[in-house]
Design an enzyme around this catalytic site. Sequence first.
Site, PDB file in Angstrom:
ATOM      1  N   SER A 149       0.862  -1.188   0.000  1.00  0.00           N
ATOM      2  CA  SER A 149       0.000   0.000   0.000  1.00  0.00           C
ATOM      3  C   SER A 149       0.897   1.236   0.000  1.00  0.00           C
ATOM      4  O   SER A 149       2.040   1.180   0.488  1.00  0.00           O
ATOM      5  CB  SER A 149      -0.869   0.010   1.265  1.00  0.00           C
ATOM      6  OG  SER A 149      -1.534   1.251   1.408  1.00  0.00           O
ATOM      7  N   TYR A 162      -1.610  -0.208  10.523  1.00  0.00           N
ATOM      8  CA  TYR A 162      -1.652  -0.547   9.092  1.00  0.00           C
ATOM      9  C   TYR A 162      -0.360  -0.107   8.396  1.00  0.00           C
ATOM     10  O   TYR A 162       0.233  -0.877   7.627  1.00  0.00           O
ATOM     11  CB  TYR A 162      -2.875   0.127   8.459  1.00  0.00           C
ATOM     12  CG  TYR A 162      -3.136  -0.295   7.032  1.00  0.00           C
ATOM     13  CD1 TYR A 162      -3.491  -1.611   6.729  1.00  0.00           C
ATOM     14  CD2 TYR A 162      -3.034   0.615   5.987  1.00  0.00           C
ATOM     15  CE1 TYR A 162      -3.736  -2.001   5.420  1.00  0.00           C
ATOM     16  CE2 TYR A 162      -3.278   0.236   4.673  1.00  0.00           C
ATOM     17  CZ  TYR A 162      -3.625  -1.074   4.391  1.00  0.00           C
ATOM     18  OH  TYR A 162      -3.865  -1.461   3.091  1.00  0.00           O
TER      19      TYR A 162
HETATM   20  N1  LIG Z   1      -8.864  -1.160  -0.760  1.00  0.00           N
HETATM   21  C1  LIG Z   1      -7.878  -0.286  -0.652  1.00  0.00           C
HETATM   22  O1  LIG Z   1      -8.084   0.941  -0.620  1.00  0.00           O
HETATM   23  C2  LIG Z   1      -6.448  -0.779  -0.586  1.00  0.00           C
HETATM   24  C3  LIG Z   1      -5.415   0.136  -0.817  1.00  0.00           C
HETATM   25  C4  LIG Z   1      -4.099  -0.295  -0.750  1.00  0.00           C
HETATM   26  C5  LIG Z   1      -3.819  -1.618  -0.466  1.00  0.00           C
HETATM   27  N2  LIG Z   1      -4.831  -2.495  -0.244  1.00  0.00           N
HETATM   28  C6  LIG Z   1      -4.483  -3.884   0.073  1.00  0.00           C
HETATM   29  O2  LIG Z   1      -5.065  -4.743  -0.887  1.00  0.00           O
HETATM   30  C7  LIG Z   1      -5.278  -6.027  -0.313  1.00  0.00           C
HETATM   31  C8  LIG Z   1      -6.698  -6.488  -0.634  1.00  0.00           C
HETATM   32  O3  LIG Z   1      -7.607  -5.563  -0.082  1.00  0.00           O
HETATM   33  P1  LIG Z   1      -9.093  -5.363  -0.619  1.00  0.00           P
HETATM   34  O4  LIG Z   1      -9.285  -3.915  -0.770  1.00  0.00           O
HETATM   35  O5  LIG Z   1      -9.397  -6.260  -1.737  1.00  0.00           O
HETATM   36  O6  LIG Z   1      -9.884  -5.776   0.741  1.00  0.00           O
HETATM   37  P2  LIG Z   1     -11.070  -6.800   1.015  1.00  0.00           P
HETATM   38  O7  LIG Z   1     -12.111  -6.656  -0.019  1.00  0.00           O
HETATM   39  O8  LIG Z   1     -11.427  -6.608   2.453  1.00  0.00           O
HETATM   40  O9  LIG Z   1     -10.369  -8.230   0.841  1.00  0.00           O
HETATM   41  C9  LIG Z   1      -9.418  -8.709   1.762  1.00  0.00           C
HETATM   42  C10 LIG Z   1      -9.274 -10.197   1.581  1.00  0.00           C
HETATM   43  O10 LIG Z   1      -8.327 -10.718   2.546  1.00  0.00           O
HETATM   44  C11 LIG Z   1      -8.885 -11.878   3.144  1.00  0.00           C
HETATM   45  N3  LIG Z   1      -8.338 -12.087   4.489  1.00  0.00           N
HETATM   46  C12 LIG Z   1      -8.332 -11.211   5.516  1.00  0.00           C
HETATM   47  N4  LIG Z   1      -7.774 -11.764   6.608  1.00  0.00           N
HETATM   48  C13 LIG Z   1      -7.400 -13.033   6.253  1.00  0.00           C
HETATM   49  C14 LIG Z   1      -6.777 -14.104   6.951  1.00  0.00           C
HETATM   50  N5  LIG Z   1      -6.407 -14.006   8.240  1.00  0.00           N
HETATM   51  N6  LIG Z   1      -6.553 -15.262   6.287  1.00  0.00           N
HETATM   52  C15 LIG Z   1      -6.926 -15.387   4.986  1.00  0.00           C
HETATM   53  N7  LIG Z   1      -7.515 -14.403   4.269  1.00  0.00           N
HETATM   54  C16 LIG Z   1      -7.760 -13.234   4.907  1.00  0.00           C
HETATM   55  C17 LIG Z   1     -10.389 -11.585   3.167  1.00  0.00           C
HETATM   56  O11 LIG Z   1     -11.175 -12.754   3.218  1.00  0.00           O
HETATM   57  P3  LIG Z   1     -11.810 -13.323   4.576  1.00  0.00           P
HETATM   58  O12 LIG Z   1     -12.270 -12.149   5.393  1.00  0.00           O
HETATM   59  O13 LIG Z   1     -12.872 -14.222   4.099  1.00  0.00           O
HETATM   60  O14 LIG Z   1     -10.669 -14.050   5.196  1.00  0.00           O
HETATM   61  C18 LIG Z   1     -10.582 -10.923   1.805  1.00  0.00           C
HETATM   62  O15 LIG Z   1     -10.751 -11.897   0.797  1.00  0.00           O
HETATM   63  C19 LIG Z   1      -4.991  -5.878   1.186  1.00  0.00           C
HETATM   64  O16 LIG Z   1      -3.695  -6.379   1.466  1.00  0.00           O
HETATM   65  C20 LIG Z   1      -5.020  -4.371   1.411  1.00  0.00           C
HETATM   66  O17 LIG Z   1      -4.198  -3.966   2.484  1.00  0.00           O
HETATM   67  C21 LIG Z   1      -6.144  -2.111  -0.306  1.00  0.00           C
END
Ligand SMILES: NC(=O)c1ccc[n+]([C@@H]2O[C@H](COP(=O)([O-])OP(=O)(O)OC[C@H]3O[C@@H](n4cnc5c(N)ncnc54)[C@H](OP(=O)(O)O)[C@@H]3O)[C@@H](O)[C@H]2O)c1
Length: 246
Positions: A149, A162
């Site tokens: 990120s 974070y």
């Molecule tokens: N959205 C943003 O603005 C943004 C910006 C920069 C970076 N990111 C990064 O992008 C990545 C994906 O984020 P997203 O936006 O797609 O969020 P999201 O929609 O909340 O998806 C997160 C995923 O991680 C899984 N997860 C969480 N804890 C877990 C665990 N302990 N074991 C296995 N799976 C787990 C969740 O599934 P379950 O809950 O079913 O386990 C879900 O499938 C993350 O690393 C986040 O930090 C996001």
Amino acid sequence: MELQGKIALITGAGRGIGRAIARDLADRGVSVALLGRTEEQIRAEAEAISSVGGRALSIVCDLRTASAAQRAVETVREHFGGLNILINNAGVGRFATVAEMDPADWDAVLRTNLDGVFYITRAALPLMFETANPSAQTGGDGFIVNIGSLAGKTGFVNGAAYCASKWGLIGFTESLMLEVRDKGIRTSIVMPGSVDTTFNVKGLNQSEWKLTDRDITDAVLGILEASAKAHISRVEIRPNNPPPKR
Ligand SMILES: NC(=O)c1ccc[n+]([C@@H]2O[C@H](COP(=O)([O-])OP(=O)(O)OC[C@H]3O[C@@H](n4cnc5c(N)ncnc54)[C@H](OP(=O)(O)O)[C@@H]3O)[C@@H](O)[C@H]2O)c1
């Protein structure tokens, strides 16, 4: 790398960015193992990919436990017999000032975003070494792409846990990159700004200015499809027209 016929494990693949990456890889003929905690999401997504002719496997796993991560990789070995691509995408955010942060929230963030990445990567490496086929001609058939990120390089109020996790992920990625690049595995980090997913919100924000999961998958595909001579080790992606900061 030519993606057709390769094998990928994508963490956090039941929704958001991970789901989009899994779909795009499956569309290109990659066998995909989708990992996450929420069984319905992971299973539904694997079934959707299989229903249009893709090869998909659902793995219910909480990455915060090393033994669970180990079992997940064993499942990939049993079903697909190898592993070329590991996408470390699963992540959580908990946001509060340091003074007010519950230690359980700190733990959730660090254990998912850092420990979980370490556990699954450590478990996956032996299988990836077997599959990677290091060669100057192909550049090697192995890739590890960590989803970091921009919070990994810029602090903000309420962001200590974070930011610490994503800052740590950069150090992890760069060290790993040097350890495995002569074994046919290219390691990269993708660092998005705000993406319109359900991350830390109840529903899509529908914010016009935010990045979409499509923007992130484009970057991941660029890394994976780079020429044998190129290693795209870090990509920063920021929204082009964010609201002005006050
Ligand atoms: N959205 C943003 O603005 C943004 C910006 C920069 C970076 N990111 C990064 O992008 C990545 C994906 O984020 P997203 O936006 O797609 O969020 P999201 O929609 O909340 O998806 C997160 C995923 O991680 C899984 N997860 C969480 N804890 C877990 C665990 N302990 N074991 C296995 N799976 C787990 C969740 O599934 P379950 O809950 O079913 O386990 C879900 O499938 C993350 O690393 C986040 O930090 C996001």
